[in-house]
Design an enzyme around this catalytic site. Structure first.
Site, short mmCIF file in Angstrom:
data_model
loop_
_atom_site.label_atom_id
_atom_site.label_comp_id
_atom_site.label_asym_id
_atom_site.label_seq_id
_atom_site.Cartn_x
_atom_site.Cartn_y
_atom_site.Cartn_z
N CYS A 55 0.83 -1.22 0.00
CA CYS A 55 0.00 0.00 0.00
C CYS A 55 0.86 1.27 0.00
O CYS A 55 1.98 1.27 0.52
CB CYS A 55 -0.91 0.01 1.22
SG CYS A 55 -2.25 -1.19 1.14
N ALA A 104 9.60 -4.73 3.84
CA ALA A 104 10.49 -5.59 4.64
C ALA A 104 11.91 -5.02 4.77
O ALA A 104 12.54 -5.15 5.82
CB ALA A 104 10.54 -6.99 4.03
N ASP A 110 11.73 -7.86 -2.83
CA ASP A 110 12.64 -7.94 -1.70
C ASP A 110 13.23 -9.34 -1.52
O ASP A 110 14.20 -9.52 -0.80
CB ASP A 110 11.93 -7.49 -0.41
CG ASP A 110 11.54 -6.01 -0.48
OD1 ASP A 110 12.32 -5.22 -1.04
OD2 ASP A 110 10.44 -5.66 0.00
N HIS A 148 -1.60 -6.50 -8.07
CA HIS A 148 -0.21 -6.34 -8.52
C HIS A 148 0.21 -7.47 -9.44
O HIS A 148 -0.45 -8.51 -9.52
CB HIS A 148 0.74 -6.31 -7.32
CG HIS A 148 0.93 -7.64 -6.64
ND1 HIS A 148 -0.05 -8.24 -5.86
CD2 HIS A 148 1.97 -8.51 -6.63
CE1 HIS A 148 0.38 -9.39 -5.39
NE2 HIS A 148 1.61 -9.60 -5.86
N HIS A 175 -1.51 -15.40 -21.98
CA HIS A 175 -2.18 -16.62 -21.54
C HIS A 175 -2.85 -16.37 -20.20
O HIS A 175 -2.21 -15.83 -19.29
CB HIS A 175 -1.16 -17.75 -21.33
CG HIS A 175 -0.49 -18.24 -22.57
ND1 HIS A 175 -1.14 -18.99 -23.52
CD2 HIS A 175 0.78 -18.12 -23.02
CE1 HIS A 175 -0.30 -19.31 -24.50
NE2 HIS A 175 0.87 -18.78 -24.22
N LYS A 192 -9.63 -27.63 -10.61
CA LYS A 192 -9.05 -28.73 -11.37
C LYS A 192 -7.66 -28.99 -10.80
O LYS A 192 -6.83 -28.06 -10.74
CB LYS A 192 -8.96 -28.35 -12.84
CG LYS A 192 -8.11 -29.26 -13.69
CD LYS A 192 -8.74 -30.64 -13.84
CE LYS A 192 -7.79 -31.61 -14.53
NZ LYS A 192 -8.34 -32.98 -14.55
N TYR A 205 -1.78 -38.10 -13.13
CA TYR A 205 -1.73 -38.39 -14.55
C TYR A 205 -1.17 -37.20 -15.33
O TYR A 205 -0.36 -37.36 -16.24
CB TYR A 205 -3.12 -38.77 -15.08
CG TYR A 205 -3.04 -39.37 -16.48
CD1 TYR A 205 -2.59 -40.68 -16.67
CD2 TYR A 205 -3.39 -38.64 -17.61
CE1 TYR A 205 -2.48 -41.23 -17.94
CE2 TYR A 205 -3.28 -39.18 -18.89
CZ TYR A 205 -2.82 -40.48 -19.04
OH TYR A 205 -2.71 -41.03 -20.29
N GLU A 206 -1.58 -36.01 -14.94
CA GLU A 206 -1.14 -34.80 -15.64
C GLU A 206 0.36 -34.58 -15.49
O GLU A 206 1.04 -34.19 -16.43
CB GLU A 206 -1.91 -33.59 -15.12
CG GLU A 206 -3.40 -33.55 -15.52
CD GLU A 206 -4.31 -34.45 -14.69
OE1 GLU A 206 -3.80 -35.15 -13.78
OE2 GLU A 206 -5.52 -34.46 -14.95
O1 LIG Z 1 -9.41 -39.51 -10.63
P1 LIG Z 1 -9.55 -38.66 -9.40
O2 LIG Z 1 -8.70 -39.14 -8.26
O3 LIG Z 1 -10.97 -38.42 -9.01
O4 LIG Z 1 -8.97 -37.23 -9.84
C1 LIG Z 1 -7.68 -36.75 -9.60
O5 LIG Z 1 -6.70 -37.38 -10.40
C2 LIG Z 1 -6.83 -37.20 -11.82
C3 LIG Z 1 -5.64 -37.84 -12.49
O6 LIG Z 1 -4.41 -37.28 -12.08
C4 LIG Z 1 -6.93 -35.72 -12.18
O7 LIG Z 1 -7.25 -35.60 -13.55
C5 LIG Z 1 -8.00 -35.01 -11.35
O8 LIG Z 1 -7.97 -33.63 -11.63
C6 LIG Z 1 -7.73 -35.26 -9.87
O9 LIG Z 1 -8.71 -34.63 -9.08
#
Ligand SMILES: O=P(O)(O)O[C@H]1O[C@H](CO)[C@@H](O)[C@H](O)[C@H]1O
Ligand SMILES: O=P(O)(O)O[C@H]1O[C@H](CO)[C@@H](O)[C@H](O)[C@H]1O
Lengths: 351, 351
Positions: A55, A61, A78, A166, A301, A314, A319-320
């Site tokens: 502010c 700091a 900082d 910010h 993005h 999400k 898996y991701e």
């Molecule tokens: O399948 P679940 O355990 O419900 O879901 C979880 O694992 C999945 C696989 O990594 C992901 O896509 C979901 O976002 C997550 O919430």
């Protein structure tokens, strides 16, 4: 365009900016959720908090006192992840243990003197001041650094530790992974197809309208065909523009206006201040200012984490992280939902 | 090895499995944190919850009744991201709008009949049963599918929606992004250096010991030189092993034991059931079973989100999503902290 059968079944879509694929499994939206729910947004942020280091007039700091700023305000982070000096580890390295010097600067930029506003509710002239300051920082830092990353982490869910509006600006002596990947993809696209990737893409999206969320004469905001986050968007100029520094005043006005529109839709989706991480990608700077960078097209993005409500996000986890990103509704469905929302911010809509 | 000056200054490190770089800024651990704190772990999970669809004897969403299983139990995910059939979008596509068919199967695997245990506190013979079942699923699903991803999301922070100890197995008709990236990197490494990447890496880490957390005669758990998550680890066999299905019984016993040791260290770090996403990567299967895959080495990745305490996580947000992953302590510091923790689980340590 995508037929109903495909949008109802899982399929893969190609991200030409990253040369990766995303798994689209629309039917997953039906599953019940009993996992983690996020805290409800803090409802009251005071306009001025004497203990908030962002502010006007407050002490940070390191003991420095902020000026009584009236629009934007930029200062050095900082606790910077990048500093101007750093040793060079040398080049005599084993291929499995390679390190490189990393040098840079980290700045913080306040958008407005008030803590209780966000870009979505700021007045257009004030948003233009933010854009002007972005361009100014790109000129300053971009004169020497090859990459200047402007990004905003908004909301506690996105690791933001301060509610004051910010963003951050990290300039580096190297091209970060995402920058060099995008550079390679855009370069190859121009070589193979004779037109800049995102210029062609913007034209085709403007024609189809299927994934367009908001648009004006100079800009387009779409849920990209390859979106990974549920309500991810891509902000694109219609003209071929390499960098933020190349925008005309008219384009800056148009940008302020489309940002306000997009962020208003976002806030209206779940009637909350919508969390996201966003950032700008444009042609590399520093030594690259002298090179032909015509394969590049400036773009922003937006990566918002929420999926179903203000409290259910999400998770990009197992898996991701280990295999491939996966989404639970189609980009067309997401675009439609955002498009159908009112243009006026829920906080100011008539009761 | 890494000199003090480098470990105190920011620098970049190369990840040879992904052909990317990570920004290491050790000095950032000093910054104060006023951002989101996670909920404290639920302290009490009942051993059997009549409403938990993963417990023995209970009815799941689709009306099926679980058997009274006594060790592991595998069933089809009721809300699968991948299904065995799906239309083929065809190949006549614009380069900016490319889609592909995605087919597969999603299974859930319970580790144990009790909800109040985790792999860290399970008995070695019970962990061996989990490993045997993993290998069995790899044989079954891997006979046709090119990639079978075994992964565990542990803890609400990692999107896990059920406290019962379990993992997931997603088999797909395609090589996911991470799999094909790792395949390419390992293939090129063998071609250029004459030895499988991770076999050479394990030898060098075993020799240096600097990043080793736990080890036995067949396995090594290290914080990899290129770790991105604060306490990320990599689990490696010492012998050249392509797939989980190639492990000898002795190697499976050694694996059960090192997993228990590693996960005990993890739990002991913040005296809590440590959240993470983990998963196995091994040579592709299905049609690839007939090919030379000697560039591959089986390994497991552990990606835990916590940074400073049981409630303060590392956020991979703005800069990380848009530019490059960044970490706040060196992998050597993380390895040292894990190594120095007691071998015995905090829950069973003498008071
Ligand atoms: O399948 P679940 O355990 O419900 O879901 C979880 O694992 C999945 C696989 O990594 C992901 O896509 C979901 O976002 C997550 O919430
Ligand atoms: O710099 P901040 O806002 O304190 O920190 C936040 O943004 C950084 C850049 O994306 C991340 O590295 C941190 O994990 C996150 O908490």
């Amino acid at each position: 365009d995508v037929c109903v059968c495909v949008s109802e079944h899982q399929h893969l879509r190609y991200n030409p900016l990253r040369d990766t694929w995303v798994l689209v499994s629309a039917h997953r939206m039906k599953r019940p959720w009993s996992g983690q729910v996020e805290k409800e947004e803090e409802l009251h942020v005071p306009r001025h908090d004497p203990n908030n280091p962002l502010c006007p007039g407050n002490t940070r700091a390191n003991g420095e006192v902020n000026p009584d700023y009236e629009s934007t305000f930029v200062f050095e982070n900082d606790f910077p992840a990048l500093q101007p000096d750093g040793p060079d580890p040398g080049s005599d390295q084993h291929p499995l243990f390679q390190s490189k010097a990393a040098r840079g600067l980290c700045k913080v930029m306040c958008f407005h003197p008030w803590s209780d506003v966000t870009l979505s509710v700021m007045a257009i002239p004030d948003i233009i001041k933010v854009i002007d300051k972005w361009a100014e920082l790109m000129v300053d830092l971009g004169s020497t650094y090859p990459w200047v990353q402007i990004f905003e982490n908004k909301g506690a869910m996105m690791g933001c530790s301060n509610p004051h509006p910010h963003c951050q600006v990290w300039a580096s002596s190297f091209l970060p992974n995402e920058a060099s990947l995008s550079d390679r993809c855009q370069r190859e696209y121009l070589k193979n197809h004779g037109e800049p990737l995102l210029l062609q893409y913007a034209k085709m999206e403007a024609e189809s309208q299927e994934r367009v969320v908001v648009q004006n004469s100079d800009w387009l905001a779409v849920v990209p065909y390859w979106a990974t986050w549920p309500f991810q968007t891509l902000l694109l100029p219609r003209r071929h523009v390499l960098r933020l520094t190349d925008l005309t005043s008219q384009e800056k006005e148009g940008l302020a206006s489309i940002m306000k529109q997009l962020l208003t839709k976002y806030d209206n989706l779940f009637h909350m201040s919508f969390p996201y991480s966003m950032g700008w990608h444009g042609a590399p700077t520093g030594p690259h200012l002298q090179e032909d960078q015509s394969h590049w097209q400036l773009h922003a993005h937006y990566y918002p984490p929420l999926l179903r409500s203000g409290t259910i996000r999400k998770f990009m986890v197992g898996y991701e992280m280990l295999a491939q990103e996966q989404r639970d509704l189609t980009p067309e469905q997401a675009a439609q939902r955002l498009r159908d929302l009112p243009e006026e911010h829920y906080k100011t809509q008539a009761m």
